[in-house]
Write a protein that holds these residues in place. Structure first.
Motif, mmCIF file in Angstrom:
data_model
loop_
_atom_site.group_PDB
_atom_site.id
_atom_site.type_symbol
_atom_site.label_atom_id
_atom_site.label_comp_id
_atom_site.label_asym_id
_atom_site.label_seq_id
_atom_site.Cartn_x
_atom_site.Cartn_y
_atom_site.Cartn_z
ATOM 1 N N GLY A 1 -53.357 -38.595 -24.607
ATOM 2 C CA GLY A 1 -53.615 -38.254 -23.216
ATOM 3 C C GLY A 1 -52.520 -37.427 -22.561
ATOM 4 N N LEU A 2 -51.698 -36.713 -23.357
ATOM 5 C CA LEU A 2 -50.637 -35.878 -22.801
ATOM 6 C C LEU A 2 -51.182 -34.501 -22.425
ATOM 7 C CD1 LEU A 2 -47.724 -36.749 -25.271
ATOM 8 C CD2 LEU A 2 -48.173 -37.723 -23.017
ATOM 9 N N ASP A 3 -50.395 -33.760 -21.687
ATOM 10 C CA ASP A 3 -50.784 -32.416 -21.257
ATOM 11 C C ASP A 3 -50.543 -31.433 -22.401
ATOM 12 O OD1 ASP A 3 -51.271 -30.023 -20.026
ATOM 13 O OD2 ASP A 3 -49.439 -30.041 -18.821
ATOM 14 N N PRO A 4 -51.592 -30.952 -23.054
ATOM 15 C CA PRO A 4 -51.409 -30.048 -24.196
ATOM 16 C C PRO A 4 -50.896 -28.668 -23.797
ATOM 17 C CG PRO A 4 -53.730 -30.234 -23.676
ATOM 18 C CD PRO A 4 -53.012 -31.217 -22.802
ATOM 19 N N MET A 5 -50.949 -28.364 -22.505
ATOM 20 C CA MET A 5 -50.469 -27.056 -22.050
ATOM 21 C C MET A 5 -48.947 -26.974 -22.115
ATOM 22 S SD MET A 5 -51.385 -24.058 -20.842
ATOM 23 C CE MET A 5 -53.056 -24.327 -20.249
ATOM 24 N N HIS A 6 -48.264 -28.084 -21.818
ATOM 25 C CA HIS A 6 -46.812 -28.064 -21.739
ATOM 26 C C HIS A 6 -46.121 -28.985 -22.743
ATOM 27 C CE1 HIS A 6 -46.932 -25.696 -18.033
ATOM 28 N NE2 HIS A 6 -47.909 -26.486 -17.623
ATOM 29 N N GLN B 1 -45.762 -41.482 -29.177
ATOM 30 C CA GLN B 1 -46.855 -42.201 -28.548
ATOM 31 C C GLN B 1 -47.312 -43.369 -29.423
ATOM 32 O OE1 GLN B 1 -47.672 -41.212 -25.334
ATOM 33 N NE2 GLN B 1 -45.875 -39.956 -25.791
ATOM 34 N N ARG B 2 -48.169 -44.207 -28.875
ATOM 35 C CA ARG B 2 -48.625 -45.398 -29.600
ATOM 36 C C ARG B 2 -49.311 -45.035 -30.918
ATOM 37 N NH1 ARG B 2 -52.885 -49.210 -26.640
ATOM 38 N NH2 ARG B 2 -54.141 -47.327 -26.989
ATOM 39 N N SER B 3 -50.053 -43.936 -30.916
ATOM 40 C CA SER B 3 -50.742 -43.482 -32.136
ATOM 41 C C SER B 3 -49.946 -42.388 -32.840
ATOM 42 C CB SER B 3 -52.144 -42.968 -31.784
ATOM 43 O OG SER B 3 -52.920 -43.971 -31.157
ATOM 44 N N GLY B 4 -48.628 -42.400 -32.618
ATOM 45 C CA GLY B 4 -47.791 -41.341 -33.161
ATOM 46 C C GLY B 4 -47.788 -41.239 -34.670
ATOM 47 N N TRP B 5 -48.145 -42.331 -35.366
ATOM 48 C CA TRP B 5 -48.176 -42.288 -36.830
ATOM 49 C C TRP B 5 -49.194 -41.280 -37.345
ATOM 50 C CZ3 TRP B 5 -52.753 -43.341 -39.322
ATOM 51 C CH2 TRP B 5 -53.753 -43.970 -38.566
ATOM 52 N N LEU B 6 -50.165 -40.929 -36.483
ATOM 53 C CA LEU B 6 -51.159 -39.941 -36.899
ATOM 54 C C LEU B 6 -50.549 -38.556 -37.093
ATOM 55 C CD1 LEU B 6 -54.160 -40.953 -34.612
ATOM 56 C CD2 LEU B 6 -54.108 -41.039 -37.116
ATOM 57 N N LEU B 7 -49.417 -38.283 -36.441
ATOM 58 C CA LEU B 7 -48.795 -36.968 -36.587
ATOM 59 C C LEU B 7 -48.275 -36.741 -38.005
ATOM 60 C CD1 LEU B 7 -47.916 -34.295 -35.422
ATOM 61 C CD2 LEU B 7 -45.850 -35.388 -34.545
ATOM 62 N N PRO B 8 -47.399 -37.604 -38.538
ATOM 63 C CA PRO B 8 -46.977 -37.387 -39.926
ATOM 64 C C PRO B 8 -48.137 -37.483 -40.919
ATOM 65 C CG PRO B 8 -46.177 -39.501 -39.120
ATOM 66 C CD PRO B 8 -46.693 -38.746 -37.935
ATOM 67 N N ALA B 9 -49.128 -38.331 -40.606
ATOM 68 C CA ALA B 9 -50.296 -38.427 -41.485
ATOM 69 C C ALA B 9 -51.038 -37.093 -41.534
ATOM 70 C CB ALA B 9 -51.224 -39.540 -41.005
ATOM 71 N N GLY C 1 -58.745 -33.725 -38.282
ATOM 72 C CA GLY C 1 -59.342 -34.864 -37.593
ATOM 73 C C GLY C 1 -58.288 -35.828 -37.067
ATOM 74 N N ALA C 2 -57.265 -36.075 -37.892
ATOM 75 C CA ALA C 2 -56.176 -36.959 -37.460
ATOM 76 C C ALA C 2 -55.421 -36.365 -36.277
ATOM 77 C CB ALA C 2 -55.217 -37.207 -38.624
ATOM 78 N N MET C 3 -55.210 -35.052 -36.302
ATOM 79 C CA MET C 3 -54.504 -34.391 -35.215
ATOM 80 C C MET C 3 -55.311 -34.449 -33.911
ATOM 81 S SD MET C 3 -51.675 -32.772 -34.450
ATOM 82 C CE MET C 3 -50.972 -32.118 -35.990
ATOM 83 N N LEU C 4 -56.610 -34.205 -34.006
ATOM 84 C CA LEU C 4 -57.455 -34.255 -32.814
ATOM 85 C C LEU C 4 -57.527 -35.680 -32.251
ATOM 86 C CD1 LEU C 4 -60.374 -31.904 -33.929
ATOM 87 C CD2 LEU C 4 -58.631 -31.430 -32.198
ATOM 88 N N THR C 5 -57.592 -36.672 -33.129
ATOM 89 C CA THR C 5 -57.604 -38.066 -32.683
ATOM 90 C C THR C 5 -56.314 -38.403 -31.942
ATOM 91 O OG1 THR C 5 -59.004 -38.702 -34.555
ATOM 92 C CG2 THR C 5 -57.801 -40.465 -33.428
ATOM 93 N N LEU C 6 -55.195 -37.946 -32.491
ATOM 94 C CA LEU C 6 -53.905 -38.181 -31.841
ATOM 95 C C LEU C 6 -53.879 -37.583 -30.443
ATOM 96 C CD1 LEU C 6 -50.930 -39.021 -31.802
ATOM 97 C CD2 LEU C 6 -50.392 -36.880 -33.003
#
Length: 210
Positions: free
Chosen positions: A27-32, A41-49, A17-22
């Motif tokens: 809003g980046l291009d997930p393809m590349h 990114q501004r919500s980058g803390w969600l990645l380590p979480a 859920g945290a990964m999908l929210t991030l």
């Protein structure tokens, strides 16, 4: 042991859920764009979480497997995968265009280790003919194939050939590895839910188990 499995699934679900929210907020291009770059990114803390939650979930699954009498190599691989996921989150990658730093190096090699360990663990479980063994084997082979595609660009760059993530679907390939490996972890947990399946898991020796 059921409490461990339920807690493991809940933790992995929270991590997803945290990964999908991030992804939704960045809003980046997930393809590349590779997942590591979302840390800036501004919500980058969600990645380590998210990665820490995956690490905790894998550890809970490993303990459940240990208590069920499962193969000690698989238990060790799940714990090591969880530790690698924690390191990936704790040591962020470098910003694009910046030379590889110590943090970036730890991040990169921990990611490679994690990407390799989960398919090996899944194939060992599939060899023991646990529930969902066929699906687990297919997912592991897909993960390994995608991992090869992840490594190829690094090899190409070592020979001095210019190749950027904009030239290839680097983000899609990396996400294929991550999604399939999380699915393997989930199937490992599902294979232990029924008492009969747990007894079968304990009764069937695999590589490395006496």
């Amino acid at each position: 042991m059921k409490a461990l499995l339920v807690s493991g699934f809940a933790t992995i679900g929270a991590g997803a859920g945290a990964m999908l929210t991030l992804h939704a907020e960045a809003g980046l291009d997930p393809m590349h764009t590779v997942i590591s770059e979302y840390a800036w990114q501004r919500s980058g803390w969600l990645l380590p979480a998210s990665l820490t939650l995956f690490a905790v979930g894998a550890t809970l699954m490993a303990e459940a497997l240990r208590r069920s009498g499962g193969n000690r190599w698989v238990v060790g691989l799940l714990v090591a995968w969880g530790g690698s996921m924690f390191l990936i989150g704790a040591f962020p990658t470098d910003r694009p265009g910046v030379p590889l730093s110590l943090s970036g190096g730890i991040h990169r090699y921990a990611a490679f280790a994690a990407f390799l360990m989960m398919p090996v663990a899944g194939l060992l479980l599939a060899r023991a003919r646990v529930r969902y063994a066929r699906a687990m084997r297919i997912l592991c082979l897909v993960a390994l194939g995608a991992l090869v595609l992840v490594v190829i660009p690094y090899v190409v760059r070592m020979f001095g050939l210019p190749l950027t993530n904009d030239d290839i679907p680097a983000g899609l390939i990396q996400r294929t590895v991550v999604v399939t490996e999380i699915a393997v972890l989930a199937l490992a947990g599902l294979s232990m839910l029924r008492p009969a399946a747990r007894r079968a898991l304990a009764a069937r020796p695999v590589i490395g188990q006496a």
